[in-house]
Design a protein around this motif. Structure first.
Motif, PDB file in Angstrom:
ATOM      1  N   ALA A  76     -11.026   1.374   7.182  1.00 51.24           N
ATOM      2  CA  ALA A  76      -9.710   1.236   6.566  1.00 51.24           C
ATOM      3  C   ALA A  76      -9.495   2.353   5.551  1.00 51.24           C
ATOM      4  CB  ALA A  76      -9.582  -0.125   5.883  1.00 51.24           C
ATOM      5  N   PHE A  77      -8.259   2.863   5.518  1.00 54.65           N
ATOM      6  CA  PHE A  77      -7.889   3.968   4.632  1.00 54.65           C
ATOM      7  C   PHE A  77      -6.843   3.503   3.615  1.00 54.65           C
ATOM      8  CE2 PHE A  77      -9.291   5.847   8.581  1.00 54.65           C
ATOM      9  CZ  PHE A  77     -10.013   6.976   8.209  1.00 54.65           C
ATOM     10  N   GLY A  78      -6.772   4.191   2.499  1.00 55.76           N
ATOM     11  CA  GLY A  78      -5.739   3.918   1.506  1.00 55.76           C
ATOM     12  C   GLY A  78      -6.084   4.549   0.177  1.00 55.76           C
ATOM     13  N   GLU A  79      -5.184   4.390  -0.787  1.00 60.76           N
ATOM     14  CA  GLU A  79      -5.480   4.834  -2.138  1.00 60.76           C
ATOM     15  C   GLU A  79      -6.325   3.767  -2.821  1.00 60.76           C
ATOM     16  OE1 GLU A  79      -2.865   6.682  -5.696  1.00 60.76           O
ATOM     17  OE2 GLU A  79      -2.677   4.505  -5.502  1.00 60.76           O
ATOM     18  N   VAL A  80      -7.418   4.180  -3.431  1.00 62.10           N
ATOM     19  CA  VAL A  80      -8.283   3.204  -4.091  1.00 62.10           C
ATOM     20  C   VAL A  80      -7.710   2.837  -5.458  1.00 62.10           C
ATOM     21  CG1 VAL A  80      -9.771   4.997  -5.101  1.00 62.10           C
ATOM     22  CG2 VAL A  80     -10.659   2.689  -4.771  1.00 62.10           C
ATOM     23  N   CYS A  81      -7.706   1.545  -5.765  1.00 63.99           N
ATOM     24  CA  CYS A  81      -7.283   1.069  -7.071  1.00 63.99           C
ATOM     25  C   CYS A  81      -8.139  -0.142  -7.422  1.00 63.99           C
ATOM     26  CB  CYS A  81      -5.798   0.711  -7.084  1.00 63.99           C
ATOM     27  SG  CYS A  81      -5.364  -0.719  -6.072  1.00 63.99           S
ATOM     28  N   PHE A  82      -8.099  -0.569  -8.677  1.00 63.73           N
ATOM     29  CA  PHE A  82      -8.911  -1.708  -9.082  1.00 63.73           C
ATOM     30  C   PHE A  82      -8.095  -2.691  -9.900  1.00 63.73           C
ATOM     31  CE2 PHE A  82      -9.498   1.616 -12.253  1.00 63.73           C
ATOM     32  CZ  PHE A  82      -9.294   0.951 -13.455  1.00 63.73           C
ATOM     33  N   ASN A  83      -8.435  -3.968  -9.757  1.00 62.45           N
ATOM     34  CA  ASN A  83      -7.788  -5.028 -10.518  1.00 62.45           C
ATOM     35  C   ASN A  83      -8.846  -5.754 -11.323  1.00 62.45           C
ATOM     36  OD1 ASN A  83      -6.693  -7.828 -11.085  1.00 62.45           O
ATOM     37  ND2 ASN A  83      -4.888  -6.892 -10.153  1.00 62.45           N
ATOM     38  N   THR A  84      -8.579  -5.947 -12.615  1.00 67.48           N
ATOM     39  CA  THR A  84      -9.560  -6.532 -13.523  1.00 67.48           C
ATOM     40  C   THR A  84      -9.429  -8.043 -13.678  1.00 67.48           C
ATOM     41  OG1 THR A  84      -8.131  -6.080 -15.417  1.00 67.48           O
ATOM     42  CG2 THR A  84      -9.741  -4.379 -14.835  1.00 67.48           C
ATOM     43  N   GLY A  85      -8.554  -8.682 -12.907  1.00 67.06           N
ATOM     44  CA  GLY A  85      -8.355 -10.120 -13.026  1.00 67.06           C
ATOM     45  C   GLY A  85      -9.594 -10.915 -12.633  1.00 67.06           C
ATOM     46  N   MET A  86      -9.852 -11.976 -13.383  1.00 64.34           N
ATOM     47  CA  MET A  86     -10.990 -12.851 -13.072  1.00 64.34           C
ATOM     48  C   MET A  86     -10.651 -13.844 -11.961  1.00 64.34           C
ATOM     49  SD  MET A  86     -13.545 -11.988 -15.018  1.00 64.34           S
ATOM     50  CE  MET A  86     -14.626 -13.397 -15.138  1.00 64.34           C
ATOM     51  N   THR A  87      -9.378 -14.144 -11.790  1.00 62.44           N
ATOM     52  CA  THR A  87      -8.931 -15.069 -10.749  1.00 62.44           C
ATOM     53  C   THR A  87      -7.700 -14.488 -10.074  1.00 62.44           C
ATOM     54  OG1 THR A  87      -7.508 -16.274 -12.274  1.00 62.44           O
ATOM     55  CG2 THR A  87      -9.764 -17.084 -12.025  1.00 62.44           C
ATOM     56  N   GLY A  88      -7.230 -15.185  -9.041  1.00 64.82           N
ATOM     57  CA  GLY A  88      -5.986 -14.781  -8.399  1.00 64.82           C
ATOM     58  C   GLY A  88      -6.144 -13.776  -7.281  1.00 64.82           C
ATOM     59  N   TYR A  89      -7.330 -13.704  -6.654  1.00 65.99           N
ATOM     60  CA  TYR A  89      -7.514 -12.687  -5.623  1.00 65.99           C
ATOM     61  C   TYR A  89      -6.586 -12.874  -4.422  1.00 65.99           C
ATOM     62  CZ  TYR A  89     -10.887 -16.264  -3.910  1.00 65.99           C
ATOM     63  OH  TYR A  89     -11.493 -17.426  -3.507  1.00 65.99           O
ATOM     64  N   GLN A  90      -6.291 -14.121  -4.061  1.00 65.19           N
ATOM     65  CA  GLN A  90      -5.419 -14.345  -2.906  1.00 65.19           C
ATOM     66  C   GLN A  90      -4.011 -13.845  -3.174  1.00 65.19           C
ATOM     67  OE1 GLN A  90      -5.317 -18.416  -1.563  1.00 65.19           O
ATOM     68  NE2 GLN A  90      -3.882 -17.993   0.084  1.00 65.19           N
ATOM     69  N   GLU A  91      -3.492 -14.114  -4.374  1.00 67.32           N
ATOM     70  CA  GLU A  91      -2.157 -13.634  -4.740  1.00 67.32           C
ATOM     71  C   GLU A  91      -2.128 -12.109  -4.790  1.00 67.32           C
ATOM     72  OE1 GLU A  91      -2.693 -17.556  -7.101  1.00 67.32           O
ATOM     73  OE2 GLU A  91      -3.939 -15.956  -6.261  1.00 67.32           O
ATOM     74  N   ILE A  92      -3.206 -11.511  -5.290  1.00 65.07           N
ATOM     75  CA  ILE A  92      -3.299 -10.057  -5.362  1.00 65.07           C
ATOM     76  C   ILE A  92      -3.274  -9.448  -3.957  1.00 65.07           C
ATOM     77  CG2 ILE A  92      -4.849  -8.136  -5.954  1.00 65.07           C
ATOM     78  CD1 ILE A  92      -5.775  -9.915  -8.346  1.00 65.07           C
ATOM     79  N   PHE A  93      -4.064 -10.007  -3.052  1.00 65.21           N
ATOM     80  CA  PHE A  93      -4.162  -9.452  -1.697  1.00 65.21           C
ATOM     81  C   PHE A  93      -2.839  -9.538  -0.940  1.00 65.21           C
ATOM     82  CE2 PHE A  93      -8.901 -10.898  -1.645  1.00 65.21           C
ATOM     83  CZ  PHE A  93      -9.191  -9.949  -2.617  1.00 65.21           C
ATOM     84  N   THR A  94      -1.986 -10.505  -1.281  1.00 68.34           N
ATOM     85  CA  THR A  94      -0.716 -10.689  -0.561  1.00 68.34           C
ATOM     86  C   THR A  94       0.484 -10.120  -1.313  1.00 68.34           C
ATOM     87  OG1 THR A  94      -0.513 -12.915  -1.523  1.00 68.34           O
ATOM     88  CG2 THR A  94      -1.522 -12.746   0.666  1.00 68.34           C
ATOM     89  N   ASP A  95       0.237  -9.474  -2.442  1.00 68.19           N
ATOM     90  CA  ASP A  95       1.311  -8.855  -3.228  1.00 68.19           C
ATOM     91  C   ASP A  95       1.781  -7.576  -2.537  1.00 68.19           C
ATOM     92  OD1 ASP A  95       2.906  -7.536  -5.073  1.00 68.19           O
ATOM     93  OD2 ASP A  95       1.555  -7.860  -6.774  1.00 68.19           O
ATOM     94  N   PRO A  96       3.072  -7.478  -2.145  1.00 64.61           N
ATOM     95  CA  PRO A  96       3.565  -6.275  -1.461  1.00 64.61           C
ATOM     96  C   PRO A  96       3.410  -4.990  -2.274  1.00 64.61           C
ATOM     97  CG  PRO A  96       5.104  -8.086  -1.182  1.00 64.61           C
ATOM     98  CD  PRO A  96       4.103  -8.536  -2.200  1.00 64.61           C
TER      99      PRO A  96
END
Length: 370
Positions: free
Chosen positions: A31-51
């Protein structure tokens, strides 16, 4: 361990740096893309589905991902929007009463490739120092030169228009059609929780595609207008910028979030720029300059508006500032019913310190209606 022997995997950055890990599950992938990081401790499902994350490889800084499974209600769009996932420890088992499946099952249903066992602390530190860049994750650990060549063909996020790829193709309605307040929303990557927040305050919303004109949105006879969050560079969004200009010129009530905030700034001749590594997490400190109060906010953006130009613009007042780097986190127009913020008052995930902004939007609408 569900998979005793997992395939070797790697993450190759555009500058040639490599981080090694293992594939999640038992499948090969790239898989390709721009790499970024999220520091949230919870909410991974919402993050993954955020447009807003469309086209990006997501690094999660929390050490454990997947430990509370997934729930079909906790999504921000109709499918996963990230390009791939990089994490430290991936949990194949989960413990949560309301979870309906594991994260592995959720990723497989959405055909998303993920790698784990990566030194994410070192990776995030490297991105912080060297900036966001394109990358590839793959099980093709013996074909590094081929991956390098393929990676060269991935376009930079700078100048990339992505809103058209996540926006609705056709207009649709949300909320109670008998509501007394009507809102026209421009979808350039809208999150479901934004619509929930508008509807629960008594609005009936018509959601329009990314390239809808002011005339099309006005035909709904709305009491207010909204421009959503979304992915990519705001400057190529010429249709959305033109629509924002027309809404402002017609003296309508207008609220913008994140990419919508940037579009409103561009409509006021304030330029935007790509940040070194962006803001992505659920604990970003913001100062409300109008009240003098601090807010803990949920953020997800890789672009920002030019502060010097905003300060010099006689029609603009800066209302919020990010306390870590002093970037503009909110603006309003003087003598107009127009305001926007560079963060997510609807959270999901994140704190609810900024939910008052939705109330502020409705108060402005009610003043106009009355």
């Amino acid at each position: 361990m569900k998979y005793q022997t997992r395939k070797k995997a790697l993450m190759l950055l555009a500058d040639g740096t490599i981080f090694y890990g293992k594939a999640v599950g038992d499948k090969n992938g790239t898989a390709f893309g721009e790499v970024c990081f999220n520091t949230g401790m919870t909410g991974y499902q919402e993050i993954f589905t955020d447009p807003s994350y469309f086209g990006q490889l997501m690094v999660t800084t929390n050490a454990h991902i997947g430990n509370y499974g997934t729930n079909s209600e906790e999504v921000e769009s109709d499918a996963i929007k990230i390009s791939g996932l990089i994490c430290k420890n991936f949990s194949y088992t989960f413990s949560r009463a309301i979870a309906d499946q594991s994260l592995e099952e959720f990723l497989n249903k959405n055909n998303l490739f993920a790698i784990s066992d990566v030194d994410t602390r070192a990776l995030v530190s490297y991105i912080r120092d060297n900036g966001a860049m394109n990358a590839v994750i793959s099980t093709e650990v013996d074909n590094i030169e081929s991956l390098k060549e393929q990676l060269k063909n991935i376009p930079s996020m700078d100048g990339l228009e992505l809103a058209s790829q996540v926006s609705t193709k056709e207009s649709y309605y949300y909320g109670d059609e008998n509501s007394s307040i009507k809102i026209s929303a421009l979808d350039i990557g809208i999150k479901k929780n934004i619509l929930r927040n508008l509807a629960k305050r008594g609005a009936y919303i018509k959601v329009f595609p990314y390239n809808a004109s002011f005339e099309e949105m006005k035909a709904f006879n709305p009491d207010g207008y909204f421009i959503s969050n979304g992915p990519g560079d705001p400057e190529p969004l010429v249709d959305a910028i033109k629509t924002a200009k027309d809404i402002i010129a017609n003296d309508e009530v207008l609220f913008g979030i994140c990419l919508g905030h940037q579009v409103i700034a561009l409509a006021n001749e304030i330029s935007t720029y790509k940040m070194h590594n962006g803001h992505r997490g659920i604990n970003h400190p913001v100062m409300n300059l109008l009240t003098g109060k601090g807010e803990i906010t949920s953020q997800n953006h890789g672009f920002a508006i030019n502060r010097e130009e905003a300060e010099a613009n006689k029609n603009i007042e800066i209302t919020h500032v990010h306390l870590n780097d002093k970037t503009v986190a909110g603006i309003k127009m003087k003598n107009k019913k127009v305001f926007s913020v560079q963060y997510h008052p609807e959270a999901s995930p994140g704190p609810h310190d900024a939910e008052y902004l939705f109330d502020q939007f409705f108060e402005m609408i009610k003043v106009k209606v009355n």
